[in-house]
Design a protein around this motif. Structure first.
Motif, PDB file in Angstrom:
ATOM      1  N   UNK A 154       0.854  -1.183   0.000  1.00 13.31           N
ATOM      2  CA  UNK A 154       0.000   0.000   0.000  1.00 13.31           C
ATOM      3  C   UNK A 154       0.892   1.237   0.000  1.00 13.31           C
ATOM      4  N   UNK A 155       0.374   2.313  -0.554  1.00 12.77           N
ATOM      5  CA  UNK A 155       1.149   3.542  -0.731  1.00 12.77           C
ATOM      6  C   UNK A 155       0.591   4.635   0.171  1.00 12.77           C
ATOM      7  N   UNK A 156       1.495   5.425   0.726  1.00 11.70           N
ATOM      8  CA  UNK A 156       1.127   6.613   1.499  1.00 11.70           C
ATOM      9  C   UNK A 156       1.769   7.817   0.827  1.00 11.70           C
ATOM     10  N   UNK A 157       0.947   8.795   0.487  1.00 14.59           N
ATOM     11  CA  UNK A 157       1.423  10.041  -0.105  1.00 14.59           C
ATOM     12  C   UNK A 157       1.370  11.103   0.988  1.00 14.59           C
ATOM     13  N   UNK A 158       2.527  11.646   1.344  1.00 13.49           N
ATOM     14  CA  UNK A 158       2.611  12.638   2.416  1.00 13.49           C
ATOM     15  C   UNK A 158       2.861  14.020   1.832  1.00 13.49           C
ATOM     16  N   UNK A 159       2.253  15.011   2.450  1.00 19.24           N
ATOM     17  CA  UNK A 159       2.486  16.411   2.099  1.00 19.24           C
ATOM     18  C   UNK A 159       3.289  17.020   3.242  1.00 19.24           C
ATOM     19  N   UNK A 160       4.467  17.541   2.923  1.00 21.21           N
ATOM     20  CA  UNK A 160       5.342  18.148   3.931  1.00 21.21           C
ATOM     21  C   UNK A 160       5.415  19.651   3.697  1.00 21.21           C
ATOM     22  N   UNK A 161       5.354  20.407   4.782  1.00 26.68           N
ATOM     23  CA  UNK A 161       5.422  21.867   4.681  1.00 26.68           C
ATOM     24  C   UNK A 161       6.564  22.373   5.555  1.00 26.68           C
ATOM     25  N   UNK A 162       7.200  23.427   5.066  1.00 23.72           N
ATOM     26  CA  UNK A 162       8.320  24.028   5.801  1.00 23.72           C
ATOM     27  C   UNK A 162       7.799  24.583   7.128  1.00 23.72           C
ATOM     28  N   UNK A 163       8.606  24.401   8.161  1.00 25.12           N
ATOM     29  CA  UNK A 163       8.244  24.838   9.503  1.00 25.12           C
ATOM     30  C   UNK A 163       9.431  25.577  10.101  1.00 25.12           C
ATOM     31  N   UNK A 164       9.211  26.760  10.602  1.00 27.26           N
ATOM     32  CA  UNK A 164      10.287  27.497  11.257  1.00 27.26           C
ATOM     33  C   UNK A 164      11.201  28.196  10.272  1.00 27.26           C
ATOM     34  N   UNK A 165      12.335  28.637  10.801  1.00 22.58           N
ATOM     35  CA  UNK A 165      13.275  29.426  10.002  1.00 22.58           C
ATOM     36  C   UNK A 165      14.420  28.622   9.412  1.00 22.58           C
ATOM     37  N   UNK A 166      14.657  27.437   9.939  1.00 24.16           N
ATOM     38  CA  UNK A 166      15.778  26.627   9.460  1.00 24.16           C
ATOM     39  C   UNK A 166      15.367  25.843   8.208  1.00 24.16           C
ATOM     40  N   UNK A 167      16.296  25.655   7.263  1.00 21.79           N
ATOM     41  CA  UNK A 167      15.941  24.974   6.004  1.00 21.79           C
ATOM     42  C   UNK A 167      15.599  23.498   6.177  1.00 21.79           C
ATOM     43  N   UNK A 168      15.969  22.895   7.305  1.00 21.89           N
ATOM     44  CA  UNK A 168      15.702  21.466   7.488  1.00 21.89           C
ATOM     45  C   UNK A 168      14.525  21.203   8.430  1.00 21.89           C
ATOM     46  N   UNK A 169      13.701  22.216   8.706  1.00 22.41           N
ATOM     47  CA  UNK A 169      12.549  22.036   9.576  1.00 22.41           C
ATOM     48  C   UNK A 169      11.289  21.860   8.734  1.00 22.41           C
ATOM     49  N   UNK A 170      10.740  20.652   8.755  1.00 24.58           N
ATOM     50  CA  UNK A 170       9.547  20.319   7.996  1.00 24.58           C
ATOM     51  C   UNK A 170       8.572  19.579   8.900  1.00 24.58           C
ATOM     52  N   UNK A 171       7.285  19.667   8.600  1.00 23.17           N
ATOM     53  CA  UNK A 171       6.306  18.839   9.288  1.00 23.17           C
ATOM     54  C   UNK A 171       5.296  18.339   8.265  1.00 23.17           C
ATOM     55  N   UNK A 172       4.736  17.174   8.564  1.00 28.49           N
ATOM     56  CA  UNK A 172       3.745  16.589   7.672  1.00 28.49           C
ATOM     57  C   UNK A 172       2.377  16.785   8.309  1.00 28.49           C
ATOM     58  N   UNK A 173       1.543  17.560   7.638  1.00 25.30           N
ATOM     59  CA  UNK A 173       0.221  17.819   8.190  1.00 25.30           C
ATOM     60  C   UNK A 173      -0.893  17.124   7.416  1.00 25.30           C
ATOM     61  N   UNK A 174      -0.529  16.464   6.335  1.00 24.37           N
ATOM     62  CA  UNK A 174      -1.530  15.791   5.514  1.00 24.37           C
ATOM     63  C   UNK A 174      -0.921  14.530   4.917  1.00 24.37           C
TER      64      UNK A 174
END
Length: 66
Positions: free
Chosen positions: A17-37
């Motif tokens: 099975x496949x999961x498609x994640x949407x990641x959005x930038x979080x904070x000021x650092x270039x490596x800060x991401x969170x998945x909200x969907x």
């Protein structure tokens, strides 16, 4: 696509099975991401149909702007 949004596709090795994640930038650092969907438990066929749907929407949009 915005540089503040990225997508990740993960496939389960057990169920395939496949999961498609949407990641959005979080904070000021270039490596800060969170998945909200995420779309989860997609079969390969579901994933193909989702891709075809997205392509058809893009084509319709291009035809309207022509």
């Amino acid at each position: 696509m915005s540089q503040d949004t990225k997508f990740k596709v993960v496939q389960s090795s057990d169920t395939h099975k496949i999961r498609l994640e949407v990641w959005r930038r979080y904070g000021d650092k270039p490596d800060e991401w969170f998945s909200d969907e995420a779309l989860t438990d997609l079969s390969i066929q579901d994933f193909i149909e989702l891709g075809n749907y997205i392509i058809s929407i893009i084509q319709k949009s291009k035809n309207k702007s022509s």
